[in-house]
Design a protein around this motif. Structure first.
Motif: not given
Ligand code: ATP
Ligand code: ATP
Ligand code: MG
Ligand code: MG
Lengths: 285, 262, 285, 262
Positions: B38, B41-43, D130, D139, D141-142
């Motif tokens: 969270g 990273k994916s963002t 969340k 995300s 992991g979430e």
């Molecule tokens: N489309 C969306 N709308 C609202 N919130 C989002 C959206 N996508 C991601 N988030 C929120 O943004 C934050 C970052 O998400 P992201 O997917 O970038 O995390 P991550 O680093 O990839 O995590 P993980 O390792 O679990 O995949 C998280 O708190 C997630 O809940």
């Protein structure tokens, strides 16, 4: 092109239920139009047989000579609105009266001389069976000196004309409504089917497909769905025709061009609906 | 290759997913992107792919800027980028081979090369015997490897890989990482999101970016620089401290921001 | 129950497009039936006005006394099939003949005495306007001594009767076909919508939901879709009625019970289609 | 809890996904299921959940036998089992809280307890903030943690977890594993498919089953037994060599095969 066809086939293979249901839906929607077309066409044919009875009758003076009558017949036959002219003698007129007006039988039998005049019965051509033309022909006939009186059943002609106009309006209104409804149903069916595949559209975009590239298979799919649906509609309509014809009463099959138009419009609507639906999903990503 | 300039990304939620992130990934550079679940990273990867646009700041990738590239043109960017999605995003109902070759068809590869290349890539990720299997019927790790094969098949300039080894065992992970290194050595930049610390320890030569709650808290390219003045100028971000291994002579050269084709 | 309602609302909220499209589809399908019902109803009303003209005419002898006529009129009025009896005098008959049969004007004017008989015109009740009843009434009238002759336009009555029977058959066939098509369209629409949600059904099963538990929200959803569609169909039909009434010609609105039946059948079909579609997906896992 | 008796599972493909696998997971026992990608781990879990039926042999889980339980009755089994799917399988368009409470509603939990319990479990997996977010927007992991919370919310007798930490960072993984151990200590049996060797090394007390190309090649409950005569009799499989830690007095007792309720 090869890609488009292959992708379309894959879509059919992947979700035959979805494709089948969409095509069935399109088919049913067009079947409604087909049924309506069948009914309309037969009503129209029936009205035409009624119209054949529209004629102008010129009653002749008792002193008209055969030569005069022949000249008048020839003159009338040459009019463009006239289909044919029949000469009815006094004797034939009396015979007809006996047959058609039984309540006068007694009176007619009592008479010493035949009081009924001879006449020329003028049939009009199909396109000319309306009040205005009938009156014009009647006036033409009245110009001849041997004519005593001209009649053309104004009332009947007027009524038939009104009936036809009402029929045409009703047919147009209902037909348009059915066609629009069919188009909407087709559009909706295709949109739902594409909705069910929105994830796929998204993935294509993510791997770098151009919009037109994504479009094409869906358009072709819409066209095929429309074509299948159209074919189904024709089959259903024909089955209905056949059943009615064999088990209920004699009706006529619609002109095949109508069927062709139905199928083509199914295809066109399938393509338009697909195009619209895909575009909508493309915009979302 | 990728340049984040004071990027903030807010979703509907109050806390931003990324706040004021700046970094510059150079041509041919290999970088890990790490952080807790969270942390964003994916963002960050999605922003680099222009799937999302930043709320503030600018993202540039392969010469396309988030400020100037219209939705209708993003496909041009996507053809230069391979993306291994965290949730794979394979086309359902198609075989592994079809999934990989589809990506090649999309970018108008010469027809004769499509199948052999797709086959070869499936072989490289160890899926040659499963090429004909419909992806829905593959195991999790097999699906992940199909996704990897698809991303690499187009010979992208940049690979965005979102936890590409999350469903793989150690042996398969090693194989995939070697593949990435190998292709990276040929010039492909890699930005790989991962939570596998051990994996990163095995590749100390790679650059490491660490996110924490949307902030860039560590960049191995500025080990001495404090996390909060990272990316203040192009100059700092453009100078990599650790260059990827292999024969990547061009890694050090800052990439000029190309303007988007129209 | 609370769970069912909440789940249904969630489904609507989650995929308003899907729900909206399904409801639209149902509405359009039922609109076809509604349009057809509107047309049928009005044709039926028109045929009824034609039928009113079915009457039995008893021509009276010239020597019939007023008292005799009054007795006969009373006797006929008491028959259950008879709606009313009109006395037409000889003078009135002549007047009518002048008006209706212009080609005989000359003959009629030439005559010194009025040759036309007086008559009793017998109107039949709505349910009795068929050849058999007309003949029975004619025979009853003929029993009276003052009657010269009885006529009831056998041909016209026969024709009208045939027309009505053909109309009824056509209406039944077309109406059934449209209703079946509408039902199929509704079923298909709901099935496609549920197809788009099959993943969800699978997940529910995987977390241990009983089949009935999964069913219920979908059934309610089907019912609501059907109800919305039905309401839409009524609205569309009414709009059509209103437009035709105002801009084209006077028609009547169908009985509201018909509309009620349409909406109810929309609901029933929605529920049945949902039930069937869900069951199909449940069996797959 | 779970008993595989000479189980073979063949899909459409020629090589079976599982061949002649026999083992017995005891009540309250904690076992890892490991093996390379595609070795049949997920298949084994699906068989234990009666999502699939074995081609040959018999699977018994929580007293339900694959041979005697009809499709209409599997929901009874599923209420006793928590399953963390490899691909999460969350209900799309719903919040994390709705996803967890849905699982509770399905099994007819008392209404007043549903929300508090769902909240508490989301808290345990670190997702309290969340809870109100729609799962599609979480995300990777979430999402995985929501799936875990959902599986645990129903207080199952048995937890089937398919790589439940594949998308989690080290810290989150540790949290989840502690949670599993804790609940396992209260009597819940766990069969956890994982490819994370390091994780398994951290929990040497757990039993380990290893699959390779569909064959059970290692069972820590019979360290001396050769891999190929594993599961020849109920006796061998029923005797666990390593018992899970914690106060699980009942772990050693073989479970009588209950007959399915009707
Ligand atoms: N489309 C969306 N709308 C609202 N919130 C989002 C959206 N996508 C991601 N988030 C929120 O943004 C934050 C970052 O998400 P992201 O997917 O970038 O995390 P991550 O680093 O990839 O995590 P993980 O390792 O679990 O995949 C998280 O708190 C997630 O809940
Ligand atoms: N539905 C299916 N139809 C056909 N083959 C399948 C199906 N599901 C799995 N398989 C095949 O069975 C084998 C075992 O798959 P399984 O999912 O059990 O592997 P796994 O051990 O879970 O792997 P991973 O660690 O990658 O998830 C694989 O080769 C896979 O391709
Ligand atoms: Mg992520
Ligand atoms: Mg698996």
């Amino acid at each position: 092109m090869f890609y488009t066809i292959r992708e379309t086939l894959i879509a059919f293979k992947r979700a035959p239920l979805l494709t089948g249901l969409s095509a069935a839906m399109v088919g049913l929607a067009l079947f409604v139009v087909g049924l309506f077309g069948l009914a309309t066409y037969n009503v129209r044919l029936y009205l035409e047989t009624l119209e054949e009875r529209v004629e102008v009758v010129a009653y002749l003076r008792d002193d008209a000579t055969t030569a005069d009558i022949a000249i008048m017949e020839a003159a009338l036959t040459m009019l463009p609105e006239v289909l044919g002219v029949d000469f009815v003698t006094k004797a034939e007129a009396l015979e007809r009266a006996y047959r058609d007006l039984p309540e006068f039988n007694e009176i007619l039998t009592d008479l010493q001389v035949n009081p009924l005049p001879a006449s020329l019965d003028i049939q009009l051509r199909p396109g000319s069976r309306n009040p205005i033309t009938a009156e014009r022909v009647a006036q033409q006939a009245a110009l001849h000196a041997i004519v005593e009186e001209v009649q053309y059943g104004e009332e009947w002609v007027e009524k038939l004309f009104t009936l036809r106009r009402m029929g045409a309006v009703t047919t147009t209104v209902l037909g348009t409504a059915f066609a629009v409804v069919a188009a909407l149903i087709i559009g909706t069916a295709v949109r739902i089917a594409i909705f069910a595949r929105r994830e796929e559209i998204k993935i294509m975009q993510l791997v770098g497909a151009r919009d037109s590239f994504i479009h094409r298979p869906f358009l072709l799919e819409g066209a095929i769905t429309g074509a299948l649906g159209g074919a189904l509609a024709v089959a259903l309509t024909y089955t209905t025709f056949w059943s009615v014809f064999n088990y209920l009463f004699t009706i006529s099959w619609i002109p095949w061009e109508w069927a062709g138009i139905g199928v083509s419009s199914g295809i066109v609507f399938g393509v338009i609906a697909s195009g619209y639906a895909v575009r909508k999903h493309l915009r979302e990503v | 290759m990728i340049k984040f300039i004071h990027v903030t990304k807010e979703y509907a939620r109050p806390e931003p997913a990324l706040s004021d992130v700046s970094f510059h990934l150079l041509k041919g550079q290999f970088s890990f992107l790490t952080g807790h679940s969270g942390s964003g990273k994916s963002t960050a990867l999605r922003l680099a792919h222009l799937v999302e646009r930043p709320t503030e700041g600018e993202v540039r990738a392969c010469g396309f800027s988030s400020l100037r590239t219209s939705r209708r043109d993003v496909w041009k960017l996507r053809r230069k980028v391979g993306y291994v999605f965290q949730d794979f995003r394979l086309l359902p109902g198609r075989t592994a081979l079809e999934n990989v070759s589809f990506a090649l068809e999309v970018i108008d590869s010469p027809k004769s090369q499509i199948l052999p290349r797709a086959q070869r890539l499936l072989g490289k990720v160890g899926l040659a015997p499963k090429a004909g299997a419909v992806v829905d019927e593959l195991s999790g790790g097999e699906q992940q490897r199909v996704a990897i094969a698809r991303a690499l098949a187009t010979e992208p300039l940049l690979l965005l890989a979102d936890e590409p080894t999350g469903n793989l065992d150690e042996r398969a992970t090693r194989g995939i990482m070697e593949l990435f290194w190998e292709i990276n050595a040929l010039g492909m930049a890699v930005l790989m999101a991962t939570h596998d610390l051990e994996l990163m320890r095995k590749y100390p030569a790679a650059r490491t970016l660490e996110l924490d709650q949307g902030r860039l808290v560590y960049d191995s390219a500025h080990t001495e620089a404090a996390a909060d003045n990272v990316g203040e100028s192009d100059q700092t971000t453009a100078t990599p401290r650790s260059t990827p291994p292999g024969d990547l002579g061009l890694a050090g050269e800052p990439e000029p921001v190309q303007h988007q084709e129209t």
